[in-house]
Design a protein around this motif. Structure first.
Motif, PDB file in Angstrom:
ATOM      1  N   GLU A 258       0.835  -1.201   0.000  1.00 64.36           N
ATOM      2  CA  GLU A 258       0.000   0.000   0.000  1.00 64.36           C
ATOM      3  C   GLU A 258       0.869   1.249   0.000  1.00 64.36           C
ATOM      4  OE1 GLU A 258      -3.623   1.503  -0.567  1.00 64.36           O
ATOM      5  OE2 GLU A 258      -3.433  -0.609   0.006  1.00 64.36           O
ATOM      6  N   ALA A 259       1.944   1.226   0.789  1.00 66.36           N
ATOM      7  CA  ALA A 259       2.848   2.380   0.844  1.00 66.36           C
ATOM      8  C   ALA A 259       3.483   2.644  -0.516  1.00 66.36           C
ATOM      9  CB  ALA A 259       3.923   2.149   1.901  1.00 66.36           C
ATOM     10  N   MET A 260       3.879   1.599  -1.202  1.00 64.54           N
ATOM     11  CA  MET A 260       4.446   1.767  -2.543  1.00 64.54           C
ATOM     12  C   MET A 260       3.424   2.400  -3.476  1.00 64.54           C
ATOM     13  SD  MET A 260       7.633   0.472  -2.672  1.00 64.54           S
ATOM     14  CE  MET A 260       7.990  -0.351  -4.224  1.00 64.54           C
ATOM     15  N   HIS A 261       2.184   1.955  -3.373  1.00 68.06           N
ATOM     16  CA  HIS A 261       1.125   2.517  -4.202  1.00 68.06           C
ATOM     17  C   HIS A 261       0.918   4.004  -3.896  1.00 68.06           C
ATOM     18  CE1 HIS A 261      -2.589   2.875  -6.414  1.00 68.06           C
ATOM     19  NE2 HIS A 261      -3.282   3.116  -5.314  1.00 68.06           N
ATOM     20  N   ILE A 262       0.889   4.352  -2.608  1.00 70.56           N
ATOM     21  CA  ILE A 262       0.706   5.751  -2.212  1.00 70.56           C
ATOM     22  C   ILE A 262       1.833   6.619  -2.765  1.00 70.56           C
ATOM     23  CG2 ILE A 262       0.711   7.326  -0.207  1.00 70.56           C
ATOM     24  CD1 ILE A 262      -0.683   4.978   1.340  1.00 70.56           C
ATOM     25  N   ARG A 263       3.025   6.078  -2.777  1.00 64.85           N
ATOM     26  CA  ARG A 263       4.180   6.819  -3.294  1.00 64.85           C
ATOM     27  C   ARG A 263       4.287   6.772  -4.818  1.00 64.85           C
ATOM     28  NH1 ARG A 263       8.483   7.925   0.534  1.00 64.85           N
ATOM     29  NH2 ARG A 263       7.421   9.171   2.138  1.00 64.85           N
ATOM     30  N   GLY A 264       3.361   6.098  -5.477  1.00 67.25           N
ATOM     31  CA  GLY A 264       3.345   6.083  -6.942  1.00 67.25           C
ATOM     32  C   GLY A 264       4.189   4.997  -7.570  1.00 67.25           C
ATOM     33  N   HIS A 265       4.460   3.906  -6.820  1.00 64.07           N
ATOM     34  CA  HIS A 265       5.298   2.830  -7.322  1.00 64.07           C
ATOM     35  C   HIS A 265       4.480   1.560  -7.520  1.00 64.07           C
ATOM     36  CE1 HIS A 265       8.466   5.588  -6.347  1.00 64.07           C
ATOM     37  NE2 HIS A 265       8.346   5.432  -5.045  1.00 64.07           N
ATOM     38  N   GLY A 266       3.504   1.621  -8.410  1.00 63.78           N
ATOM     39  CA  GLY A 266       2.744   0.432  -8.752  1.00 63.78           C
ATOM     40  C   GLY A 266       1.405   0.330  -8.035  1.00 63.78           C
ATOM     41  N   THR A 267       0.701  -0.746  -8.330  1.00 65.38           N
ATOM     42  CA  THR A 267      -0.623  -0.981  -7.746  1.00 65.38           C
ATOM     43  C   THR A 267      -0.474  -1.547  -6.338  1.00 65.38           C
ATOM     44  OG1 THR A 267      -0.891  -3.308  -8.356  1.00 65.38           O
ATOM     45  CG2 THR A 267      -1.360  -1.671 -10.072  1.00 65.38           C
ATOM     46  N   PRO A 268      -1.565  -1.512  -5.540  1.00 65.71           N
ATOM     47  CA  PRO A 268      -1.527  -2.163  -4.228  1.00 65.71           C
ATOM     48  C   PRO A 268      -1.910  -3.632  -4.302  1.00 65.71           C
ATOM     49  CG  PRO A 268      -3.588  -0.991  -4.463  1.00 65.71           C
ATOM     50  CD  PRO A 268      -2.808  -0.743  -5.741  1.00 65.71           C
ATOM     51  N   HIS A 269      -2.014  -4.183  -5.504  1.00 59.01           N
ATOM     52  CA  HIS A 269      -2.517  -5.548  -5.670  1.00 59.01           C
ATOM     53  C   HIS A 269      -1.596  -6.546  -4.982  1.00 59.01           C
ATOM     54  CE1 HIS A 269      -5.088  -8.543  -7.595  1.00 59.01           C
ATOM     55  NE2 HIS A 269      -3.992  -9.256  -7.739  1.00 59.01           N
ATOM     56  N   ILE A 270      -2.210  -7.476  -4.274  1.00 58.29           N
ATOM     57  CA  ILE A 270      -1.474  -8.493  -3.535  1.00 58.29           C
ATOM     58  C   ILE A 270      -2.174  -9.824  -3.760  1.00 58.29           C
ATOM     59  CG2 ILE A 270      -2.766  -8.157  -1.367  1.00 58.29           C
ATOM     60  CD1 ILE A 270       0.064  -8.254   0.015  1.00 58.29           C
ATOM     61  N   ARG A 271      -1.414 -10.882  -3.861  1.00 62.12           N
ATOM     62  CA  ARG A 271      -2.009 -12.167  -4.199  1.00 62.12           C
ATOM     63  C   ARG A 271      -2.697 -12.820  -3.003  1.00 62.12           C
ATOM     64  NH1 ARG A 271       2.187 -15.122  -8.493  1.00 62.12           N
ATOM     65  NH2 ARG A 271       1.597 -13.816 -10.285  1.00 62.12           N
ATOM     66  N   SER A 272      -3.824 -13.452  -3.288  1.00 67.98           N
ATOM     67  CA  SER A 272      -4.575 -14.216  -2.285  1.00 67.98           C
ATOM     68  C   SER A 272      -3.696 -15.361  -1.758  1.00 67.98           C
ATOM     69  CB  SER A 272      -5.831 -14.782  -2.947  1.00 67.98           C
ATOM     70  OG  SER A 272      -6.604 -15.492  -2.043  1.00 67.98           O
ATOM     71  N   PRO A 273      -3.770 -15.645  -0.473  1.00 66.44           N
ATOM     72  CA  PRO A 273      -4.815 -15.292   0.487  1.00 66.44           C
ATOM     73  C   PRO A 273      -4.606 -13.981   1.248  1.00 66.44           C
ATOM     74  CG  PRO A 273      -3.336 -16.865   1.490  1.00 66.44           C
ATOM     75  CD  PRO A 273      -2.853 -16.682   0.080  1.00 66.44           C
ATOM     76  N   LEU A 274      -3.549 -13.228   0.944  1.00 61.86           N
ATOM     77  CA  LEU A 274      -3.406 -11.916   1.572  1.00 61.86           C
ATOM     78  C   LEU A 274      -4.388 -10.950   0.930  1.00 61.86           C
ATOM     79  CD1 LEU A 274       0.482 -11.614   1.971  1.00 61.86           C
ATOM     80  CD2 LEU A 274      -1.222 -12.516   3.581  1.00 61.86           C
TER      81      LEU A 274
END
Length: 304
Positions: A258-274
């Motif tokens: 999420e922090a990377m996404h906020i800083r503009g470094h990609g999506t917040p997408h994370i693989r299941s089960p997370l």
């Protein structure tokens, strides 16, 4: 004093994904170049932070190849551990063929081997793959501690060059540092909140999550401590403290994605089960990232 192969800051890289779940190799290479430009001492792809548990073996190798190709002058330490010695050996060989400079090997998880089993596991990998290797002890994830006697015995192997310490037990880590001072064996913090305390008792650096979004501050903190400037190191440690705590309010790598996404470094997408970071934590994380960015602007303004 024995010269250590590993010293300084090694970001535990995230693996960025497209919204459809495929690896975003363009973002991955951009992250590697950004971190190298910020002054880190090496990069660690496909570890726990890189969601190695949900990557296929082919994806592991592709990530390592992409990071190796992206950087110019820093070592790439590939995560290739497994609770299956044969699987870890296969991954390690493939990472070596892909150009990795060293390996990070999580201790076998779930099946909880005895200390003799840990010794046999790590010696097999070190005998078979001629690359520097870092033993990674994180009992909160694996269910089994790598005891100090085991770590010290492994340090005598010429290919076992370091120990990533994430047990949370300062006494145990201090003992390992004390008993390997005459070996070419680096002890690296694997817990951002404990990096400065461990440096103060002789650790050599860190494999860091927070360095993904604050590489300059992390490098400045570690570099200051290694140079003996603990006043500056403490100031930077406390500047990073609130963000560091926010990066572990949920299971890593959920908050750092999420922090990377906020800083503009990609999506917040994370693989299941997370799952994606919850909204209240997201708001607090964003506030901490904003605070540090504003402090940087203020410092630059003062410098003028």
């Amino acid at each position: 004093m024995t010269t250590q192969l590993f010293e300084g800051v090694y970001p535990a890289m995230v693996t960025p994904f497209e919204t459809d779940g495929r690896i975003d190799f363009e973002q991955l290479r951009a992250d590697a170049r950004r971190l190298e430009a910020a002054g880190v001492d090496g990069l660690v792809p496909v570890g726990s932070t890189g969601e190695s548990a949900t990557l296929s073996h082919d994806e592991h190798v592709e990530v390592v190849e992409a990071v190796v190709d992206a950087v110019e002058d820093v070592p790439v330490i590939a995560g290739t551990g497994s609770n299956n010695t044969r699987e870890a050996l296969e991954l390690s060989r493939r990472a070596a063929d892909a150009g990795a400079d060293a390996l990070l090997l999580i201790s076998p998880y779930y099946n909880k081997p005895e200390q003799d089993g840990l010794l046999e596991h790590y010696r097999t990998l070190a005998d078979e793959v001629d690359l520097p290797q870092i033993v990674y002890n994180v009992p909160s994830r694996t269910g089994r501690n790598v005891d100090p006697d085991t770590a010290v015995e492994l340090a005598s192997h010429p290919n076992i060059a370091g120990f990533k310490a994430a047990s949370g037990d300062v006494g145990q880590i201090s003992e390992i540092i004390e008993r390997t001072r005459d070996e070419a064996f680096a002890v690296l913090s694997g817990d951002d909140g404990m990096t400065l305390p461990l440096l103060s008792i002789g650790a050599d650096g860190c494999i860091s999550v927070v360095a993904n979004v604050e590489p300059e501050r992390t490098c400045a903190m570690v570099g200051s401590a290694l140079a003996g400037d603990y006043e500056r190191a403490r100031r930077l440690h406390h500047e990073l403290g609130p963000l560091t705590r926010q990066l572990f309010v949920e299971t890593n790598p959920i908050p750092i994605k999420e922090a990377m996404h906020i800083r503009g470094h990609g999506t917040p997408h994370i693989r299941s089960p997370l799952t994606r970071l919850s909204e209240p934590h997201r708001e607090t994380l964003e506030a901490e990232l904003r605070r540090l960015a504003e402090a940087d602007l203020k410092d630059r303004g003062g410098a003028r």
